[in-house]
Write a protein that holds these residues in place. Structure first.
Motif, PDB file in Angstrom:
ATOM      1  N   ASP A 230       0.559  -1.193   0.025  1.00 26.77           N
ATOM      2  CA  ASP A 230      -0.098   0.136   0.086  1.00 26.77           C
ATOM      3  C   ASP A 230       0.922   1.233   0.013  1.00 26.77           C
ATOM      4  O   ASP A 230       1.924   1.030   0.499  1.00 26.77           O
ATOM      5  N   VAL A 231       0.305   2.444  -0.549  1.00 25.80           N
ATOM      6  CA  VAL A 231       0.847   3.566  -0.430  1.00 25.80           C
ATOM      7  C   VAL A 231       0.108   4.479   0.335  1.00 25.80           C
ATOM      8  O   VAL A 231      -1.220   4.737  -0.123  1.00 25.80           O
ATOM      9  N   ASN A 232       0.304   4.896   1.366  1.00 21.74           N
ATOM     10  CA  ASN A 232      -0.454   5.497   2.543  1.00 21.74           C
ATOM     11  C   ASN A 232       0.257   7.096   2.781  1.00 21.74           C
ATOM     12  O   ASN A 232       1.254   7.110   3.230  1.00 21.74           O
ATOM     13  N   LEU A 233      -0.443   8.041   2.380  1.00 23.08           N
ATOM     14  CA  LEU A 233      -0.100   9.427   2.423  1.00 23.08           C
ATOM     15  C   LEU A 233      -0.799  10.335   3.156  1.00 23.08           C
ATOM     16  O   LEU A 233      -1.980  10.396   3.059  1.00 23.08           O
ATOM     17  N   THR A 234      -0.510  11.056   4.429  1.00 24.86           N
ATOM     18  CA  THR A 234      -1.079  11.856   5.165  1.00 24.86           C
ATOM     19  C   THR A 234      -0.499  13.075   5.279  1.00 24.86           C
ATOM     20  O   THR A 234       0.804  13.490   5.477  1.00 24.86           O
ATOM     21  N   VAL A 235      -1.185  14.212   4.619  1.00 24.72           N
ATOM     22  CA  VAL A 235      -0.595  15.393   4.620  1.00 24.72           C
ATOM     23  C   VAL A 235      -1.750  16.561   5.208  1.00 24.72           C
ATOM     24  O   VAL A 235      -2.757  16.390   4.702  1.00 24.72           O
ATOM     25  N   LYS A 236      -1.367  17.044   6.239  1.00 29.13           N
ATOM     26  CA  LYS A 236      -2.045  17.827   6.925  1.00 29.13           C
ATOM     27  C   LYS A 236      -2.953  18.939   6.349  1.00 29.13           C
ATOM     28  O   LYS A 236      -4.095  19.177   6.476  1.00 29.13           O
ATOM     29  N   ASP A 237      -2.030  19.619   5.556  1.00 29.19           N
ATOM     30  CA  ASP A 237      -2.737  20.892   4.814  1.00 29.19           C
ATOM     31  C   ASP A 237      -3.009  20.529   3.399  1.00 29.19           C
ATOM     32  O   ASP A 237      -4.075  20.022   3.314  1.00 29.19           O
ATOM     33  N   THR A 238      -1.912  20.954   2.504  1.00 31.61           N
ATOM     34  CA  THR A 238      -2.211  20.754   1.126  1.00 31.61           C
ATOM     35  C   THR A 238      -1.172  19.861   0.514  1.00 31.61           C
ATOM     36  O   THR A 238      -0.108  19.833   0.537  1.00 31.61           O
ATOM     37  N   PHE A 239      -1.706  19.096  -0.416  1.00 27.62           N
ATOM     38  CA  PHE A 239      -1.081  18.182  -1.039  1.00 27.62           C
ATOM     39  C   PHE A 239      -1.400  18.472  -2.715  1.00 27.62           C
ATOM     40  O   PHE A 239      -2.443  18.494  -3.366  1.00 27.62           O
ATOM     41  N   ILE A 240      -0.448  18.734  -3.343  1.00 24.10           N
ATOM     42  CA  ILE A 240      -0.274  19.296  -4.845  1.00 24.10           C
ATOM     43  C   ILE A 240       0.381  18.353  -5.400  1.00 24.10           C
ATOM     44  O   ILE A 240       1.747  17.868  -5.439  1.00 24.10           O
ATOM     45  N   LEU A 241      -0.215  17.873  -6.709  1.00 23.84           N
ATOM     46  CA  LEU A 241       0.393  17.084  -7.711  1.00 23.84           C
ATOM     47  C   LEU A 241       0.332  17.927  -9.023  1.00 23.84           C
ATOM     48  O   LEU A 241      -0.748  18.136  -9.341  1.00 23.84           O
ATOM     49  N   ASP A 242       1.465  18.567  -9.520  1.00 25.38           N
ATOM     50  CA  ASP A 242       1.491  19.089 -10.737  1.00 25.38           C
ATOM     51  C   ASP A 242       2.418  18.544 -11.838  1.00 25.38           C
ATOM     52  O   ASP A 242       3.583  18.363 -11.709  1.00 25.38           O
ATOM     53  N   ASN A 243       1.709  17.842 -12.772  1.00 29.36           N
ATOM     54  CA  ASN A 243       2.470  17.192 -13.945  1.00 29.36           C
ATOM     55  C   ASN A 243       3.200  16.051 -12.993  1.00 29.36           C
ATOM     56  O   ASN A 243       4.084  15.837 -13.154  1.00 29.36           O
ATOM     57  N   SER A 244       2.386  15.315 -12.304  1.00 31.82           N
ATOM     58  CA  SER A 244       3.441  14.081 -11.605  1.00 31.82           C
ATOM     59  C   SER A 244       2.352  13.219 -11.332  1.00 31.82           C
ATOM     60  O   SER A 244       1.253  12.962 -11.648  1.00 31.82           O
ATOM     61  N   ARG A 245       2.734  11.961 -10.699  1.00 36.28           N
ATOM     62  CA  ARG A 245       2.222  10.775 -10.745  1.00 36.28           C
ATOM     63  C   ARG A 245       2.355   9.947  -9.480  1.00 36.28           C
ATOM     64  O   ARG A 245       3.871   9.909  -8.954  1.00 36.28           O
ATOM     65  N   ILE A 246       1.457   9.485  -8.679  1.00 29.17           N
ATOM     66  CA  ILE A 246       1.770   8.378  -7.977  1.00 29.17           C
ATOM     67  C   ILE A 246       1.054   7.100  -8.520  1.00 29.17           C
ATOM     68  O   ILE A 246      -0.263   7.150  -8.640  1.00 29.17           O
ATOM     69  N   SER A 247       1.780   6.059  -8.641  1.00 30.39           N
ATOM     70  CA  SER A 247       1.446   4.720  -8.924  1.00 30.39           C
ATOM     71  C   SER A 247       1.415   3.568  -8.038  1.00 30.39           C
ATOM     72  O   SER A 247       2.439   3.688  -7.266  1.00 30.39           O
ATOM     73  N   ASN A 248       0.802   2.825  -8.012  1.00 25.22           N
ATOM     74  CA  ASN A 248       0.912   1.269  -7.430  1.00 25.22           C
ATOM     75  C   ASN A 248       0.349   0.163  -8.388  1.00 25.22           C
ATOM     76  O   ASN A 248      -0.865   0.231  -8.318  1.00 25.22           O
ATOM     77  N   ARG A 249       1.413  -0.135  -9.237  1.00 23.43           N
ATOM     78  CA  ARG A 249       1.057  -0.964 -10.351  1.00 23.43           C
ATOM     79  C   ARG A 249       1.822  -2.403 -10.124  1.00 23.43           C
ATOM     80  O   ARG A 249       2.702  -2.300  -9.522  1.00 23.43           O
ATOM     81  N   VAL A 250       1.243  -3.262 -10.849  1.00 18.41           N
ATOM     82  CA  VAL A 250       1.808  -4.548 -11.315  1.00 18.41           C
ATOM     83  C   VAL A 250       2.057  -4.513 -12.604  1.00 18.41           C
ATOM     84  O   VAL A 250       0.869  -4.727 -13.537  1.00 18.41           O
ATOM     85  N   ASP A 251       3.415  -4.576 -13.059  1.00 16.19           N
ATOM     86  CA  ASP A 251       3.535  -4.700 -14.611  1.00 16.19           C
ATOM     87  C   ASP A 251       4.547  -5.631 -14.697  1.00 16.19           C
ATOM     88  O   ASP A 251       5.597  -5.782 -14.169  1.00 16.19           O
ATOM     89  N   SER A 252       4.742  -6.253 -15.951  1.00 18.91           N
ATOM     90  CA  SER A 252       5.811  -7.042 -16.465  1.00 18.91           C
ATOM     91  C   SER A 252       6.977  -5.912 -17.170  1.00 18.91           C
ATOM     92  O   SER A 252       6.586  -5.420 -17.993  1.00 18.91           O
ATOM     93  N   ILE A 253       8.190  -6.252 -16.851  1.00 15.84           N
ATOM     94  CA  ILE A 253       9.169  -5.426 -17.427  1.00 15.84           C
ATOM     95  C   ILE A 253      10.086  -6.239 -18.477  1.00 15.84           C
ATOM     96  O   ILE A 253      10.834  -5.901 -19.126  1.00 15.84           O
ATOM     97  N   THR A 254       9.582  -7.395 -18.477  1.00 18.27           N
ATOM     98  CA  THR A 254      10.111  -8.319 -19.457  1.00 18.27           C
ATOM     99  C   THR A 254       9.168  -9.103 -20.559  1.00 18.27           C
ATOM    100  O   THR A 254       7.946  -8.500 -20.276  1.00 18.27           O
ATOM    101  N   ASP A 255       9.572 -10.078 -21.148  1.00 15.85           N
ATOM    102  CA  ASP A 255       8.498 -10.708 -22.073  1.00 15.85           C
ATOM    103  C   ASP A 255       7.415 -11.721 -21.393  1.00 15.85           C
ATOM    104  O   ASP A 255       6.608 -12.113 -21.914  1.00 15.85           O
ATOM    105  N   SER A 256       8.033 -11.879 -19.998  1.00 13.46           N
ATOM    106  CA  SER A 256       7.024 -12.639 -19.055  1.00 13.46           C
ATOM    107  C   SER A 256       5.781 -11.982 -18.547  1.00 13.46           C
ATOM    108  O   SER A 256       5.900 -10.712 -18.580  1.00 13.46           O
ATOM    109  N   VAL A 257       5.110 -12.717 -18.050  1.00  9.43           N
ATOM    110  CA  VAL A 257       3.676 -11.976 -17.493  1.00  9.43           C
ATOM    111  C   VAL A 257       4.002 -11.985 -15.778  1.00  9.43           C
ATOM    112  O   VAL A 257       4.217 -12.734 -15.520  1.00  9.43           O
TER     113      VAL A 257
END
Length: 185
Positions: free
Chosen positions: A7-34
């Protein structure tokens, strides 16, 4: 490979800004395997969440397994040309739960998805609970089920609860669509 995302857990009391940014939690293959495994959840607790300029929150699985859920608890949420996606290519999509004590706004083709692109999985559910909700300039909230040779999958449910107002302007939509299978509620 095989394995689950954390899990990605983010606690920000005031302001949380994402400007041209990404938060990802993904499952991907980086080779030819699955890759096999489930992505973890993204949990955000903040006063003001502001996403702009193509920013993304993504809990996604591109191979075999399910994506995580995206849970946002905030005073105010603002998306401008940005996306929140708990989607999957095959399998069942994750859910998006967004609770705001104030307003939620999606501007300029911003999207909140819990979608399945292919296969017979079910699109995820989307819950938005806020004082007010505004979608403007072709913005979309969707539990969408894409094309499939097997029509058993269905779109997810979308639940919107507002205390004050719900406004859709300039070709914005809320859609629980299925191109094959069943639509959501």
């Amino acid at each position: 490979g095989t394995g689950n995302g954390a899990d990605v857990n983010l606690t920000v009391k005031d302001t949380f800004i994402l400007d041209n940014s990404r938060i990802s939690n993904r499952v991907d293959s980086i080779t030819d395997s699955v890759a096999t495994g489930n992505a973890g959840n993204i949990n955000i607790d903040t006063g003001f969440l502001q996403m702009s300029n193509g920013s993304r929150l993504t809990a996604r699985n591109s191979d075999i397994g399910n994506p995580g859920n995206i849970n946002i608890n905030a005073d105010t949420v603002s998306l401008d040309t940005s996306n929140i996606n708990a989607g999957v290519i095959f399998g069942n999509a994750g859910n998006v739960n967004l609770k705001a004590r104030g307003s939620v706004s999606l501007e300029n083709e911003s999207n909140i998805f819990a979608s399945v692109q292919r296969g017979d999985g079910k699109a995820g559910n989307i819950l938005i609970d806020a004082k007010s909700l505004l979608l403007n300039n072709r913005s979309l909230i969707g539990g969408i089920k894409g094309n499939s040779a097997n029509p058993t999958g269905s779109a997810g449910n979308i639940t919107v609860k507002t205390d004050d107002s719900l406004t859709l302007n300039n070709s914005s939509r809320i859609s629980a669509s299925a191109f094959t299978g069943s639509g959501g509620d």
